[in-house]
Scaffold this motif. Sequence first.
Motif, short mmCIF file in Angstrom:
data_model
loop_
_atom_site.label_atom_id
_atom_site.label_comp_id
_atom_site.label_asym_id
_atom_site.label_seq_id
_atom_site.Cartn_x
_atom_site.Cartn_y
_atom_site.Cartn_z
N GLU A 1 0.99 -1.18 0.14
CA GLU A 1 -0.03 0.06 -0.05
C GLU A 1 0.93 1.32 -0.12
O GLU A 1 1.67 1.46 0.92
CB GLU A 1 -0.75 0.04 1.17
CG GLU A 1 -2.10 1.12 1.31
CD GLU A 1 -3.00 0.60 0.34
OE1 GLU A 1 -3.82 1.41 -0.25
OE2 GLU A 1 -3.16 -0.54 -0.07
N GLN B 1 -13.34 -6.26 -13.48
CA GLN B 1 -12.49 -5.20 -12.56
C GLN B 1 -12.78 -5.59 -11.12
O GLN B 1 -12.02 -5.54 -10.38
CB GLN B 1 -13.29 -3.77 -12.66
CG GLN B 1 -12.64 -2.79 -11.96
CD GLN B 1 -11.11 -2.53 -12.36
OE1 GLN B 1 -10.93 -2.29 -13.52
NE2 GLN B 1 -10.28 -2.57 -11.41
N ALA B 2 -13.91 -6.16 -10.80
CA ALA B 2 -14.21 -6.74 -9.60
C ALA B 2 -13.42 -7.76 -9.16
O ALA B 2 -12.89 -8.00 -8.09
CB ALA B 2 -15.87 -7.13 -9.18
N TYR C 1 -10.42 -8.48 -10.53
CA TYR C 1 -9.01 -7.47 -10.33
C TYR C 1 -8.92 -6.89 -8.88
O TYR C 1 -7.96 -7.18 -8.37
CB TYR C 1 -8.87 -6.62 -11.50
CG TYR C 1 -7.57 -5.72 -11.38
CD1 TYR C 1 -6.47 -6.21 -12.08
CD2 TYR C 1 -7.40 -4.55 -10.69
CE1 TYR C 1 -5.06 -5.65 -11.73
CE2 TYR C 1 -6.33 -3.86 -10.66
CZ TYR C 1 -5.31 -4.36 -11.14
OH TYR C 1 -4.22 -3.56 -10.95
N ASP C 2 -10.04 -6.53 -8.52
CA ASP C 2 -9.94 -5.59 -7.11
C ASP C 2 -9.95 -6.49 -6.38
O ASP C 2 -9.06 -6.43 -4.98
CB ASP C 2 -11.27 -4.54 -6.94
CG ASP C 2 -11.41 -3.51 -8.04
OD1 ASP C 2 -9.92 -3.24 -8.70
OD2 ASP C 2 -12.21 -2.96 -8.24
N ALA C 3 -10.55 -7.70 -6.26
CA ALA C 3 -10.51 -8.83 -5.27
C ALA C 3 -9.07 -9.37 -5.26
O ALA C 3 -8.67 -9.64 -4.12
CB ALA C 3 -11.59 -9.89 -5.47
N ILE D 1 -6.30 -7.86 -6.04
CA ILE D 1 -5.40 -6.76 -5.37
C ILE D 1 -5.29 -6.75 -3.84
O ILE D 1 -4.56 -6.85 -3.03
CB ILE D 1 -5.82 -5.51 -6.03
CG1 ILE D 1 -5.37 -5.14 -7.36
CG2 ILE D 1 -5.35 -4.31 -5.02
CD1 ILE D 1 -3.79 -5.17 -7.56
N LYS D 2 -6.76 -6.77 -3.38
CA LYS D 2 -7.00 -7.18 -1.96
C LYS D 2 -6.04 -8.30 -1.19
O LYS D 2 -5.55 -8.14 -0.22
CB LYS D 2 -8.51 -6.97 -1.58
CG LYS D 2 -8.90 -6.97 -0.19
CD LYS D 2 -10.28 -7.06 0.08
CE LYS D 2 -10.62 -6.91 1.47
NZ LYS D 2 -12.08 -6.78 1.82
N LYS E 1 -2.29 -7.72 -1.18
CA LYS E 1 -1.96 -7.00 -0.33
C LYS E 1 -1.87 -7.63 1.10
O LYS E 1 -0.97 -7.56 1.66
CB LYS E 1 -3.03 -5.84 -0.22
CG LYS E 1 -2.99 -4.89 0.71
CD LYS E 1 -4.06 -3.68 0.61
CE LYS E 1 -4.14 -2.88 1.96
NZ LYS E 1 -5.20 -1.81 2.01
N LEU F 1 -3.60 -12.42 -10.63
CA LEU F 1 -3.72 -10.85 -11.12
C LEU F 1 -3.28 -10.71 -12.51
O LEU F 1 -3.92 -9.92 -13.19
CB LEU F 1 -2.94 -10.04 -10.16
CG LEU F 1 -3.42 -9.40 -9.20
CD1 LEU F 1 -2.38 -8.81 -8.07
CD2 LEU F 1 -4.43 -8.38 -9.39
N GLU G 1 -5.60 -8.86 -14.92
CA GLU G 1 -5.21 -7.57 -15.74
C GLU G 1 -5.23 -7.56 -17.33
O GLU G 1 -5.61 -6.71 -17.84
CB GLU G 1 -3.83 -7.36 -15.32
CG GLU G 1 -3.04 -6.03 -15.78
CD GLU G 1 -1.83 -5.95 -15.32
OE1 GLU G 1 -1.62 -4.74 -14.69
OE2 GLU G 1 -0.90 -6.69 -15.34
N CYS H 1 -9.01 -7.14 -18.14
CA CYS H 1 -9.41 -5.95 -18.14
C CYS H 1 -8.99 -5.00 -19.35
O CYS H 1 -9.47 -4.28 -19.89
CB CYS H 1 -8.89 -5.11 -16.82
SG CYS H 1 -9.96 -5.90 -15.43
#
Length: 170
Positions: free
Chosen positions: A14, A122-123, A125-127, A129-130, A133, A151, A155, A158
């Motif tokens: 982050e 996108q959802a 990808y976002d999941a 990324i979380k 992290k 990922l 990516e 997307c």
Amino acid sequence: MNHFELFGLPYQFELDGSSLSSTFRELQRQYHPDNVASQDDKTRLQAVQKASQINDAFQTLKDPVRRAEYMLTLQSIDIKDEQQTMQDPEFLMQQMTLREELESITDSQDDAALFDFGAKAQALYDALIKEVKQALAASQWQEAAVIVRKLKFAEKLCSEVERVEDELMS
């Protein structure tokens, strides 16, 4: 000196994007090759190399997937050039299904379906990324490597959605 040290940032996934950008601009000003244009060849070469290092570090740190890969590289886990394949058959089937769905939407040129599909991609990808992290924060390097591989699929999906959107708009 690694990229995090170069930018004076903590070694963590982050990052504060505005801080990263402002430090980049400051480093560019400080080490710009034009500042030493009248000096000897060695000094000019060093300035060009430093500017290149700063640019490379910025490009790596500003991109979440590249940043995660870089963090893993610092832990001696290099997934950029490895030949290891994805070992999660459920994820691979999901990716095949998503690609088939995108192909069908592309053939039908359905803007609404493409918009919905883009949100779904996108959802995903976002999941991921979380997840990466959390894995990186917990120093779960092997788990993070698996997530980064996923990922990369997300990516690319997307990017494909963006490509299809561009085609439909032209």
